[in-house]
Design a protein around this motif. Structure first.
Motif, short mmCIF file in Angstrom:
data_model
loop_
_atom_site.label_atom_id
_atom_site.label_comp_id
_atom_site.label_asym_id
_atom_site.label_seq_id
_atom_site.Cartn_x
_atom_site.Cartn_y
_atom_site.Cartn_z
N ALA A 174 0.82 -1.21 0.00
CA ALA A 174 0.00 0.00 0.00
C ALA A 174 0.85 1.26 0.00
O ALA A 174 0.53 2.25 -0.67
CB ALA A 174 -0.92 -0.01 1.21
N ALA A 175 1.98 1.24 0.73
CA ALA A 175 2.82 2.43 0.81
C ALA A 175 3.42 2.78 -0.54
O ALA A 175 3.50 3.95 -0.93
CB ALA A 175 3.93 2.22 1.84
N GLY A 176 3.82 1.77 -1.27
CA GLY A 176 4.43 2.01 -2.58
C GLY A 176 3.47 1.87 -3.74
O GLY A 176 3.86 2.03 -4.90
N ALA A 177 2.20 1.57 -3.44
CA ALA A 177 1.17 1.36 -4.47
C ALA A 177 1.69 0.43 -5.57
O ALA A 177 1.70 0.76 -6.74
CB ALA A 177 0.71 2.69 -5.06
N SER A 178 2.11 -0.76 -5.16
CA SER A 178 2.69 -1.71 -6.12
C SER A 178 2.43 -3.14 -5.68
O SER A 178 2.16 -3.41 -4.50
CB SER A 178 4.19 -1.48 -6.26
N LEU A 179 2.50 -4.03 -6.64
CA LEU A 179 2.31 -5.46 -6.39
C LEU A 179 3.65 -6.18 -6.42
O LEU A 179 4.51 -5.87 -7.26
CB LEU A 179 1.42 -6.08 -7.47
N ARG A 180 3.80 -7.15 -5.55
CA ARG A 180 4.92 -8.08 -5.62
C ARG A 180 4.44 -9.31 -6.40
O ARG A 180 3.35 -9.81 -6.15
CB ARG A 180 5.39 -8.49 -4.23
N ARG A 181 5.27 -9.77 -7.31
CA ARG A 181 4.83 -10.88 -8.16
C ARG A 181 4.78 -12.20 -7.42
O ARG A 181 3.87 -13.01 -7.62
CB ARG A 181 5.77 -11.01 -9.37
N VAL A 182 5.73 -12.45 -6.54
CA VAL A 182 5.92 -13.78 -5.95
C VAL A 182 5.95 -13.70 -4.43
O VAL A 182 6.52 -12.77 -3.85
CB VAL A 182 7.24 -14.41 -6.48
N SER A 183 5.36 -14.69 -3.80
CA SER A 183 5.53 -14.87 -2.36
C SER A 183 5.73 -16.35 -2.08
O SER A 183 5.43 -17.22 -2.91
CB SER A 183 4.31 -14.36 -1.59
N TYR A 184 6.25 -16.62 -0.89
CA TYR A 184 6.49 -18.00 -0.48
C TYR A 184 6.25 -18.10 1.01
O TYR A 184 6.85 -17.36 1.80
CB TYR A 184 7.93 -18.41 -0.83
N ARG A 185 5.32 -18.99 1.39
CA ARG A 185 4.97 -19.18 2.80
C ARG A 185 4.63 -17.86 3.50
O ARG A 185 5.08 -17.58 4.61
CB ARG A 185 6.08 -19.92 3.52
N GLY A 186 3.84 -17.07 2.82
CA GLY A 186 3.32 -15.84 3.42
C GLY A 186 4.23 -14.65 3.38
O GLY A 186 3.87 -13.58 3.88
N GLU A 187 5.40 -14.78 2.76
CA GLU A 187 6.34 -13.68 2.68
C GLU A 187 6.56 -13.30 1.22
O GLU A 187 6.97 -14.13 0.41
CB GLU A 187 7.68 -14.07 3.30
N ALA A 188 6.28 -12.04 0.90
CA ALA A 188 6.48 -11.58 -0.47
C ALA A 188 7.96 -11.39 -0.76
O ALA A 188 8.73 -10.95 0.11
CB ALA A 188 5.73 -10.27 -0.71
N ASN A 189 8.37 -11.71 -1.97
CA ASN A 189 9.74 -11.46 -2.42
C ASN A 189 9.79 -10.02 -2.95
O ASN A 189 9.32 -9.74 -4.05
CB ASN A 189 10.13 -12.46 -3.51
N THR A 190 10.35 -9.14 -2.16
CA THR A 190 10.35 -7.72 -2.52
C THR A 190 11.27 -7.42 -3.69
O THR A 190 11.20 -6.32 -4.26
CB THR A 190 10.78 -6.86 -1.31
N ALA A 191 12.11 -8.37 -4.07
CA ALA A 191 13.02 -8.13 -5.19
C ALA A 191 12.36 -8.42 -6.54
O ALA A 191 12.92 -8.08 -7.59
CB ALA A 191 14.27 -9.00 -5.05
N ILE A 192 11.19 -9.04 -6.53
CA ILE A 192 10.52 -9.39 -7.78
C ILE A 192 9.23 -8.59 -7.88
O ILE A 192 8.21 -8.92 -7.25
CB ILE A 192 10.22 -10.90 -7.87
N ALA A 193 9.27 -7.53 -8.65
CA ALA A 193 8.10 -6.67 -8.81
C ALA A 193 7.07 -7.33 -9.72
O ALA A 193 7.42 -8.13 -10.60
CB ALA A 193 8.52 -5.32 -9.39
#
Length: 256
Positions: A174-193
């Motif tokens: 919400a802060a960056g108004a952007s989606l993360r493409r991938v997550s694993y076990r509830g944690e988004a990979n912030t390096a993959i937009a």
């Protein structure tokens, strides 16, 4: 519910939908409510070798031992097709049907499939890729929400809502108004937009939950995703698959 294994009003389409939903819940649904990416095609055997389709295929001898009653409708419709696994003795077969079953034949077929499914469940299972991809899950949300209305099954809307909640809480920044493409076990990979397909799929899913579930908050969330997509992928009116500041785009330019 459509997931009883019984054809509703003789409708084979409902039967197919019931099977798909049962498989999704059994094999692909993750604890957080989202859906995993895939199951491996091959199975790692005890000796360390990889065998394509080993979990799913049967030899004719195996099938006959499990279903000894040759009068069963299963055998009338049997169409075993050889799997591409030479060198393992008797050919392993993918079970197919020779024709579309009549509505009255499904009860016996369901019983036969249940026996084969139990035998398959006792085998070594293929690995599951538990990576959650935003766009793919967005399309799953859309399909389940729409199916909940078409099939009059509120349980499907609950499945859709669970995956939508996961996408909003885990993939949306919400802060960056952007989606993360991938997550694993509830944690988004912030390096993959997220790329354009992620924004599109998630927006479609949110809209479907809003329309099918009557929850206006999901329209607001869909609009937030769409507005971010317009800013990131159509800065000059021409759509792009990835934003200019995507690390993958920058890396490809640097190597050009």
């Amino acid at each position: 519910s459509i997931r009883t294994g019984v054809i509703k009003d003789g409708n084979l389409y409902v039967q197919a939908a019931a099977g798909i939903v049962a498989w999704l819940e059994r094999e692909m649904l993750l604890p957080g409510g989202a859906f995993a990416s895939s199951l491996d095609a091959d199975t790692v055997m005890p000796d360390g070798t990889h065998r394509e389709g080993a979990t799913y295929t049967f030899s004719r001898t195996e099938a006959e031992a499990l279903l000894p009653d040759r009068g069963n409708i299963f055998w009338t419709l049997w169409d075993g097709r050889a799997a591409e696994e030479p060198g393992h003795g008797e050919p392993q077969l993918t079970i197919a049907l020779s024709r579309t079953p009549e509505p009255g034949e499904w009860t016996a077929l369901d019983a036969a499939f249940a026996v084969l499914g139990e035998a398959r469940a006792r085998r070594i299972q293929p690995a599951r890729d538990e990576k959650v991809v935003a766009g793919w899950n967005g399309l799953m949300v859309q399909a389940l929400a729409e199916a909940s209305v078409l099939l009059d099954d509120p349980a499907l809307l609950r499945l859709a809502g669970g995956a939508a909640d996961y996408l909003w809480n885990t993939h949306w920044d919400a802060a960056g108004a952007s989606l993360r493409r991938v997550s694993y076990r509830g944690e988004a990979n912030t390096a993959i937009a997220g790329v354009l397909e992620d924004y599109a799929g998630v927006a479609l899913g949110f809209q479907a939950v809003a329309v099918c579930g009557g929850e206006p908050a999901w329209i607001e969330r869909a609009n937030a995703v769409l507005q971010a997509a317009l800013e990131k992928f159509m800065p000059g009116g021409q759509p792009f698959d990835a934003p200019d500041d995507d690390p993958r785009v920058l890396a490809s330019r640097a190597g050009a």
